[in-house]
Design a protein around this motif. Sequence first.
Motif, PDB file in Angstrom:
ATOM      1  N   MET A   1      64.833  10.106-100.112  1.00  0.00           N
ATOM      2  CA  MET A   1      64.647  11.159 -99.149  1.00  0.00           C
ATOM      3  C   MET A   1      65.674  11.036 -98.032  1.00  0.00           C
ATOM      4  SD  MET A   1      62.239  13.169 -99.799  1.00  0.00           S
ATOM      5  CE  MET A   1      60.590  13.522-100.235  1.00  0.00           C
ATOM      6  N   LYS A   2      66.111  12.182 -97.539  1.00  0.00           N
ATOM      7  CA  LYS A   2      67.094  12.218 -96.468  1.00  0.00           C
ATOM      8  C   LYS A   2      66.459  12.846 -95.236  1.00  0.00           C
ATOM      9  CE  LYS A   2      71.359  12.158 -94.911  1.00  0.00           C
ATOM     10  NZ  LYS A   2      71.934  10.928 -94.478  1.00  0.00           N
ATOM     11  N   ASN A   3      66.581  12.199 -94.098  1.00  0.00           N
ATOM     12  CA  ASN A   3      66.079  12.745 -92.844  1.00  0.00           C
ATOM     13  C   ASN A   3      67.146  13.608 -92.198  1.00  0.00           C
ATOM     14  OD1 ASN A   3      63.544  11.529 -92.889  1.00  0.00           O
ATOM     15  ND2 ASN A   3      64.378   9.634 -92.048  1.00  0.00           N
ATOM     16  N   ILE A   4      66.734  14.792 -91.714  1.00  0.00           N
ATOM     17  CA  ILE A   4      67.654  15.663 -90.996  1.00  0.00           C
ATOM     18  C   ILE A   4      66.942  16.180 -89.746  1.00  0.00           C
ATOM     19  CG2 ILE A   4      68.893  16.371 -93.071  1.00  0.00           C
ATOM     20  CD1 ILE A   4      67.392  19.057 -92.888  1.00  0.00           C
ATOM     21  N   THR A   5      67.695  16.695 -88.819  1.00  0.00           N
ATOM     22  CA  THR A   5      67.142  17.287 -87.609  1.00  0.00           C
ATOM     23  C   THR A   5      67.435  18.776 -87.647  1.00  0.00           C
ATOM     24  OG1 THR A   5      67.563  15.263 -86.370  1.00  0.00           O
ATOM     25  CG2 THR A   5      67.247  17.272 -85.089  1.00  0.00           C
ATOM     26  N   ILE A   6      66.421  19.586 -87.318  1.00  0.00           N
ATOM     27  CA  ILE A   6      66.625  21.030 -87.259  1.00  0.00           C
ATOM     28  C   ILE A   6      66.231  21.530 -85.873  1.00  0.00           C
ATOM     29  CG2 ILE A   6      66.286  21.381 -89.730  1.00  0.00           C
ATOM     30  CD1 ILE A   6      63.469  22.420 -89.095  1.00  0.00           C
ATOM     31  N   THR A   7      66.799  22.654 -85.490  1.00  0.00           N
ATOM     32  CA  THR A   7      66.475  23.267 -84.212  1.00  0.00           C
ATOM     33  C   THR A   7      65.801  24.601 -84.488  1.00  0.00           C
ATOM     34  OG1 THR A   7      68.419  22.238 -83.228  1.00  0.00           O
ATOM     35  CG2 THR A   7      67.449  24.083 -82.036  1.00  0.00           C
ATOM     36  N   LEU A   8      64.635  24.801 -83.865  1.00  0.00           N
ATOM     37  CA  LEU A   8      63.859  26.029 -84.045  1.00  0.00           C
ATOM     38  C   LEU A   8      63.563  26.649 -82.697  1.00  0.00           C
ATOM     39  CD1 LEU A   8      61.151  24.589 -86.475  1.00  0.00           C
ATOM     40  CD2 LEU A   8      63.159  25.913 -87.126  1.00  0.00           C
ATOM     41  N   ASP A   9      63.427  27.970 -82.677  1.00  0.00           N
ATOM     42  CA  ASP A   9      62.962  28.606 -81.452  1.00  0.00           C
ATOM     43  C   ASP A   9      61.481  28.255 -81.279  1.00  0.00           C
ATOM     44  OD1 ASP A   9      61.237  31.051 -82.475  1.00  0.00           O
ATOM     45  OD2 ASP A   9      63.054  31.003 -83.711  1.00  0.00           O
ATOM     46  N   GLU A  10      60.974  28.417 -80.075  1.00  0.00           N
ATOM     47  CA  GLU A  10      59.597  28.008 -79.762  1.00  0.00           C
ATOM     48  C   GLU A  10      58.563  28.692 -80.646  1.00  0.00           C
ATOM     49  OE1 GLU A  10      58.237  25.651 -77.836  1.00  0.00           O
ATOM     50  OE2 GLU A  10      60.282  24.965 -77.481  1.00  0.00           O
ATOM     51  N   GLU A  11      58.725  29.985 -80.876  1.00  0.00           N
ATOM     52  CA  GLU A  11      57.753  30.727 -81.675  1.00  0.00           C
ATOM     53  C   GLU A  11      57.707  30.213 -83.115  1.00  0.00           C
ATOM     54  OE1 GLU A  11      57.052  35.293 -83.172  1.00  0.00           O
ATOM     55  OE2 GLU A  11      58.077  34.968 -81.256  1.00  0.00           O
ATOM     56  N   THR A  12      58.867  29.955 -83.701  1.00  0.00           N
ATOM     57  CA  THR A  12      58.926  29.447 -85.074  1.00  0.00           C
ATOM     58  C   THR A  12      58.368  28.033 -85.138  1.00  0.00           C
ATOM     59  OG1 THR A  12      60.858  30.819 -85.522  1.00  0.00           O
ATOM     60  CG2 THR A  12      60.449  28.988 -87.034  1.00  0.00           C
ATOM     61  N   ALA A  13      58.693  27.211 -84.149  1.00  0.00           N
ATOM     62  CA  ALA A  13      58.178  25.838 -84.122  1.00  0.00           C
ATOM     63  C   ALA A  13      56.654  25.838 -84.033  1.00  0.00           C
ATOM     64  CB  ALA A  13      58.781  25.076 -82.941  1.00  0.00           C
ATOM     65  N   ARG A  14      56.101  26.713 -83.207  1.00  0.00           N
ATOM     66  CA  ARG A  14      54.641  26.815 -83.087  1.00  0.00           C
ATOM     67  C   ARG A  14      54.034  27.247 -84.418  1.00  0.00           C
ATOM     68  NH1 ARG A  14      50.705  30.582 -81.731  1.00  0.00           N
ATOM     69  NH2 ARG A  14      49.022  29.746 -80.461  1.00  0.00           N
ATOM     70  N   TRP A  15      54.638  28.264 -85.026  1.00  0.00           N
ATOM     71  CA  TRP A  15      54.127  28.769 -86.303  1.00  0.00           C
ATOM     72  C   TRP A  15      54.128  27.666 -87.362  1.00  0.00           C
ATOM     73  CZ3 TRP A  15      56.374  29.053 -91.135  1.00  0.00           C
ATOM     74  CH2 TRP A  15      55.647  29.754 -92.092  1.00  0.00           C
ATOM     75  N   VAL A  16      55.230  26.924 -87.488  1.00  0.00           N
ATOM     76  CA  VAL A  16      55.321  25.909 -88.539  1.00  0.00           C
ATOM     77  C   VAL A  16      54.347  24.760 -88.285  1.00  0.00           C
ATOM     78  CG1 VAL A  16      57.230  24.474 -87.668  1.00  0.00           C
ATOM     79  CG2 VAL A  16      56.935  24.792 -90.126  1.00  0.00           C
ATOM     80  N   ARG A  17      54.102  24.428 -87.010  1.00  0.00           N
ATOM     81  CA  ARG A  17      53.108  23.392 -86.715  1.00  0.00           C
ATOM     82  C   ARG A  17      51.710  23.833 -87.154  1.00  0.00           C
ATOM     83  NH1 ARG A  17      55.046  23.618 -81.453  1.00  0.00           N
ATOM     84  NH2 ARG A  17      56.943  22.425 -81.281  1.00  0.00           N
ATOM     85  N   ILE A  18      51.379  25.092 -86.866  1.00  0.00           N
ATOM     86  CA  ILE A  18      50.071  25.632 -87.253  1.00  0.00           C
ATOM     87  C   ILE A  18      49.937  25.680 -88.767  1.00  0.00           C
ATOM     88  CG2 ILE A  18      48.645  27.719 -87.225  1.00  0.00           C
ATOM     89  CD1 ILE A  18      49.775  28.203 -84.348  1.00  0.00           C
ATOM     90  N   GLU A  19      50.974  26.162 -89.452  1.00  0.00           N
ATOM     91  CA  GLU A  19      50.948  26.231 -90.920  1.00  0.00           C
ATOM     92  C   GLU A  19      50.789  24.849 -91.534  1.00  0.00           C
ATOM     93  OE1 GLU A  19      50.879  28.819 -93.235  1.00  0.00           O
ATOM     94  OE2 GLU A  19      50.401  29.874 -91.378  1.00  0.00           O
TER      95      GLU A  19
END
Length: 80
Positions: A1-19
């Motif tokens: 597995m490879k670790n990467i860092t991504i940047t998300l806008d606040e709304e998308t980050a909130r959505w993905v955390r909830i999902e």
Amino acid sequence: MKNITITLDEETARWVRIEAAKRGTSVSRLVGHMLGERRQKESERRAALERYMARPREALKDAGSSYPSREQLYDRSVLR
């Protein structure tokens, strides 16, 4: 597995955390799963396109004949 860092806008980050929470998984695993599905679908679509493009070409009409008229193409009576 490879670790990467991504940047998300606040709304998308909130959505993905909830999902991720709904599915009982981590954001990292959810994003990895989503990207894996996307890669698979893209690969299947590309393979289908290559199969289609590899098919021999077919004439739309016989030599010496004319193309069908618009009325003939859209004649719905043959479906009844």
